[in-house]
Design an enzyme around this catalytic site. Structure first.
Site, PDB file in Angstrom:
ATOM      1  N   THR A 141      19.701  24.648 -21.744  1.00 53.89           N
ATOM      2  CA  THR A 141      20.146  25.869 -21.079  1.00 53.89           C
ATOM      3  C   THR A 141      20.351  26.984 -22.102  1.00 53.89           C
ATOM      4  O   THR A 141      21.006  26.761 -23.125  1.00 53.89           O
ATOM      5  CB  THR A 141      21.448  25.603 -20.310  1.00 53.89           C
ATOM      6  OG1 THR A 141      21.199  24.560 -19.354  1.00 53.89           O
ATOM      7  CG2 THR A 141      21.928  26.849 -19.590  1.00 53.89           C
ATOM      8  N   ASN A 166      29.071  14.986 -19.664  1.00 53.10           N
ATOM      9  CA  ASN A 166      27.680  15.148 -19.226  1.00 53.10           C
ATOM     10  C   ASN A 166      26.849  14.040 -19.863  1.00 53.10           C
ATOM     11  O   ASN A 166      26.754  13.960 -21.087  1.00 53.10           O
ATOM     12  CB  ASN A 166      27.167  16.529 -19.661  1.00 53.10           C
ATOM     13  CG  ASN A 166      25.752  16.798 -19.168  1.00 53.10           C
ATOM     14  OD1 ASN A 166      24.885  15.933 -19.259  1.00 53.10           O
ATOM     15  ND2 ASN A 166      25.526  17.997 -18.663  1.00 53.10           N
ATOM     16  N   ARG A 185      13.363  15.697 -16.844  1.00 57.34           N
ATOM     17  CA  ARG A 185      13.163  15.233 -18.212  1.00 57.34           C
ATOM     18  C   ARG A 185      14.185  14.175 -18.609  1.00 57.34           C
ATOM     19  O   ARG A 185      13.942  13.369 -19.469  1.00 57.34           O
ATOM     20  CB  ARG A 185      13.233  16.402 -19.182  1.00 57.34           C
ATOM     21  CG  ARG A 185      14.590  17.068 -19.254  1.00 57.34           C
ATOM     22  CD  ARG A 185      14.583  18.228 -20.237  1.00 57.34           C
ATOM     23  NE  ARG A 185      13.793  19.360 -19.745  1.00 57.34           N
ATOM     24  CZ  ARG A 185      13.825  20.559 -20.332  1.00 57.34           C
ATOM     25  NH1 ARG A 185      14.564  20.765 -21.417  1.00 57.34           N
ATOM     26  NH2 ARG A 185      13.097  21.562 -19.859  1.00 57.34           N
ATOM     27  N   ARG A 236      17.257  18.170 -13.482  1.00 59.34           N
ATOM     28  CA  ARG A 236      16.355  19.280 -13.745  1.00 59.34           C
ATOM     29  C   ARG A 236      15.100  19.174 -12.886  1.00 59.34           C
ATOM     30  O   ARG A 236      14.688  18.081 -12.487  1.00 59.34           O
ATOM     31  CB  ARG A 236      15.948  19.299 -15.226  1.00 59.34           C
ATOM     32  CG  ARG A 236      17.007  19.891 -16.138  1.00 59.34           C
ATOM     33  CD  ARG A 236      16.530  19.907 -17.577  1.00 59.34           C
ATOM     34  NE  ARG A 236      17.420  20.701 -18.434  1.00 59.34           N
ATOM     35  CZ  ARG A 236      17.198  21.986 -18.739  1.00 59.34           C
ATOM     36  NH1 ARG A 236      16.146  22.609 -18.231  1.00 59.34           N
ATOM     37  NH2 ARG A 236      18.037  22.642 -19.505  1.00 59.34           N
ATOM     38  N   HIS A 290      28.898  23.943 -22.820  1.00 62.88           N
ATOM     39  CA  HIS A 290      27.628  24.053 -23.547  1.00 62.88           C
ATOM     40  C   HIS A 290      27.857  24.219 -25.042  1.00 62.88           C
ATOM     41  O   HIS A 290      28.445  25.185 -25.501  1.00 62.88           O
ATOM     42  CB  HIS A 290      26.711  25.175 -23.036  1.00 62.88           C
ATOM     43  CG  HIS A 290      25.309  24.964 -23.545  1.00 62.88           C
ATOM     44  ND1 HIS A 290      24.362  24.222 -22.859  1.00 62.88           N
ATOM     45  CD2 HIS A 290      24.710  25.351 -24.692  1.00 62.88           C
ATOM     46  CE1 HIS A 290      23.240  24.178 -23.577  1.00 62.88           C
ATOM     47  NE2 HIS A 290      23.420  24.851 -24.685  1.00 62.88           N
ATOM     48  N   GLU A 312      24.680  19.402 -11.650  1.00 63.68           N
ATOM     49  CA  GLU A 312      24.127  20.689 -12.079  1.00 63.68           C
ATOM     50  C   GLU A 312      22.723  20.821 -11.503  1.00 63.68           C
ATOM     51  O   GLU A 312      21.945  19.862 -11.517  1.00 63.68           O
ATOM     52  CB  GLU A 312      24.105  20.771 -13.599  1.00 63.68           C
ATOM     53  CG  GLU A 312      25.492  20.857 -14.185  1.00 63.68           C
ATOM     54  CD  GLU A 312      25.459  21.004 -15.683  1.00 63.68           C
ATOM     55  OE1 GLU A 312      24.494  20.566 -16.313  1.00 63.68           O
ATOM     56  OE2 GLU A 312      26.427  21.557 -16.244  1.00 63.68           O
ATOM     57  N   GLU A 323      31.732  28.352 -14.349  1.00 64.64           N
ATOM     58  CA  GLU A 323      31.730  27.681 -15.653  1.00 64.64           C
ATOM     59  C   GLU A 323      31.196  28.674 -16.670  1.00 64.64           C
ATOM     60  O   GLU A 323      30.050  29.141 -16.541  1.00 64.64           O
ATOM     61  CB  GLU A 323      30.901  26.404 -15.643  1.00 64.64           C
ATOM     62  CG  GLU A 323      30.922  25.724 -17.014  1.00 64.64           C
ATOM     63  CD  GLU A 323      30.392  24.310 -17.006  1.00 64.64           C
ATOM     64  OE1 GLU A 323      30.480  23.608 -15.982  1.00 64.64           O
ATOM     65  OE2 GLU A 323      29.863  23.902 -18.067  1.00 64.64           O
ATOM     66  N   HIS A 374      22.738  16.698 -14.783  1.00 59.07           N
ATOM     67  CA  HIS A 374      21.871  17.846 -14.526  1.00 59.07           C
ATOM     68  C   HIS A 374      20.517  17.319 -14.058  1.00 59.07           C
ATOM     69  O   HIS A 374      19.745  16.810 -14.868  1.00 59.07           O
ATOM     70  CB  HIS A 374      21.734  18.668 -15.815  1.00 59.07           C
ATOM     71  CG  HIS A 374      20.943  19.919 -15.649  1.00 59.07           C
ATOM     72  ND1 HIS A 374      20.684  20.755 -16.710  1.00 59.07           N
ATOM     73  CD2 HIS A 374      20.346  20.483 -14.565  1.00 59.07           C
ATOM     74  CE1 HIS A 374      19.953  21.783 -16.283  1.00 59.07           C
ATOM     75  NE2 HIS A 374      19.751  21.648 -14.991  1.00 59.07           N
ATOM     76  N   HIS A 384      21.912  13.060 -21.707  1.00 57.25           N
ATOM     77  CA  HIS A 384      21.089  12.650 -22.855  1.00 57.25           C
ATOM     78  C   HIS A 384      21.121  11.167 -23.133  1.00 57.25           C
ATOM     79  O   HIS A 384      20.353  10.683 -23.982  1.00 57.25           O
ATOM     80  CB  HIS A 384      21.428  13.533 -24.061  1.00 57.25           C
ATOM     81  CG  HIS A 384      21.063  14.961 -23.782  1.00 57.25           C
ATOM     82  ND1 HIS A 384      19.753  15.355 -23.602  1.00 57.25           N
ATOM     83  CD2 HIS A 384      21.827  16.043 -23.543  1.00 57.25           C
ATOM     84  CE1 HIS A 384      19.737  16.644 -23.316  1.00 57.25           C
ATOM     85  NE2 HIS A 384      20.967  17.085 -23.252  1.00 57.25           N
TER      86      HIS A 384
END
Ligand SMILES: CC(=O)[C@@H](O)[C@H](O)COP(=O)(O)O
Ligand SMILES: NCC(=O)COP(=O)(O)O
Length: 247
Positions: free
Chosen positions: A104, A10, A52, A48, A197, A73, A154, A46, A13
């Site tokens: 999350t 993922n 962000r 969002r 996660h 996602e 998941e 992801h 970030h």
């Protein structure tokens, strides 16, 4: 069942750091390229509602940057469904989202949101995306995932990760047991279990050792670790730990 465990990286970030200054560096596309070269089996992003980190323009750019399958996602909204149907990712994972959340906070309550989620699952299936539901390791949620026709769930490992921080493997053991039972339950229902996660070098082993789990999606820790040892080395170490756990 001890087939090879896939690693989805993922890269959200990387975009968090990029967006901190409003520029184009570090480029999530370059992270996707490095992940592919380091042995990742997929890229998770992801998008969002508040954008962000990953932004709409990143989707096509990341696809152009790597041959790896993309796991998008998304929240269970009309906006995200339309974006996913247009983008046609390899996989679409429906996750819960609260605008004010830092990250999350739990699994999607598919049992309580069945009527909202069912048409989204159908649209994503029609668009050729492998649909995944990000849920708690809970028998009711897994039963409803089967009713919804999701081929993948998941399992949220956030509670496991939090317990591990509090008290190591011993404290996390009850949640690990929930994850094991949930993974076996999913398999019995013909659903492929994934997990993700909060997974780290320290806590990944016991989850990776669950034989029914087919894929781990890991991001925040890897991007953080990359600051110190580089993204390639971080991914290769996570891959090594996952393989070691499966021996
Ligand atoms: C669903 C999940 O646990 C992550 O994949 C998600 O992307 C976390 O959200 P942030 O990446 O915004 O922390
Ligand atoms: N679905 C989990 C994921 O993609 C990465 O979660 P994290 O490792 O960033 O906590």
């Amino acid at each position: 069942m001890t087939s090879r465990l896939r690693l989805g990286v993922n890269i959200d970030h990387v975009a968090t750091i990029r967006n901190a200054r409003g520029g184009a560096h570090p480029d999530p596309m370059r992270a996707a390229e490095i992940a592919a070269a380091a042995g990742a089996d997929g890229i998770t992003i992801h998008l969002r509602e508040d954008r962000r980190h990953i932004r709409d323009g990143d989707l096509d750019a990341i696809r152009a940057a790597t041959h790896l399958p993309i796991n998008l996602e998304m929240a269970a909204t009309d906006e995200m469904t339309e974006i996913a149907v247009r983008f046609r990712p390899h996989a679409a994972c429906i996750v819960p989202e609260r605008r004010e959340e830092r990250t999350t906070e739990g699994g999607l309550n598919v049992a309580g949101l069945h009527n909202q989620i069912a048409p989204i699952v159908s649209r994503l299936n029609q668009a050729g995306a492998r649909v995944s539901l990000f849920i708690e390791p809970d028998p009711v949620q897994i039963a409803v995932a089967e009713v919804l026709g999701a081929p993948v769930v998941e399992l949220h490992t956030g509670r496991y990760a939090e317990l591990w921080i509090e008290g190591g493997a011993e404290a996390a053991a009850p949640e690990l047991e929930r994850l094991k039972l949930a993974a076996a339950d999913a398999r019995r229902r013909g659903i492929e279990p994934h997990a993700g996660h909060g997974l780290t070098f320290e806590n990944v082993g016991p989850v990776a050792a669950i034989p029914e789990v087919a894929e781990l999606n890991i991001g925040h820790f890897l991007i953080g670790e990359a600051i110190f040892i580089g993204l390639d080395a971080a991914i290769r170490e996570m891959r090594r730990l996952m393989d070691e756990a499966r021996r």
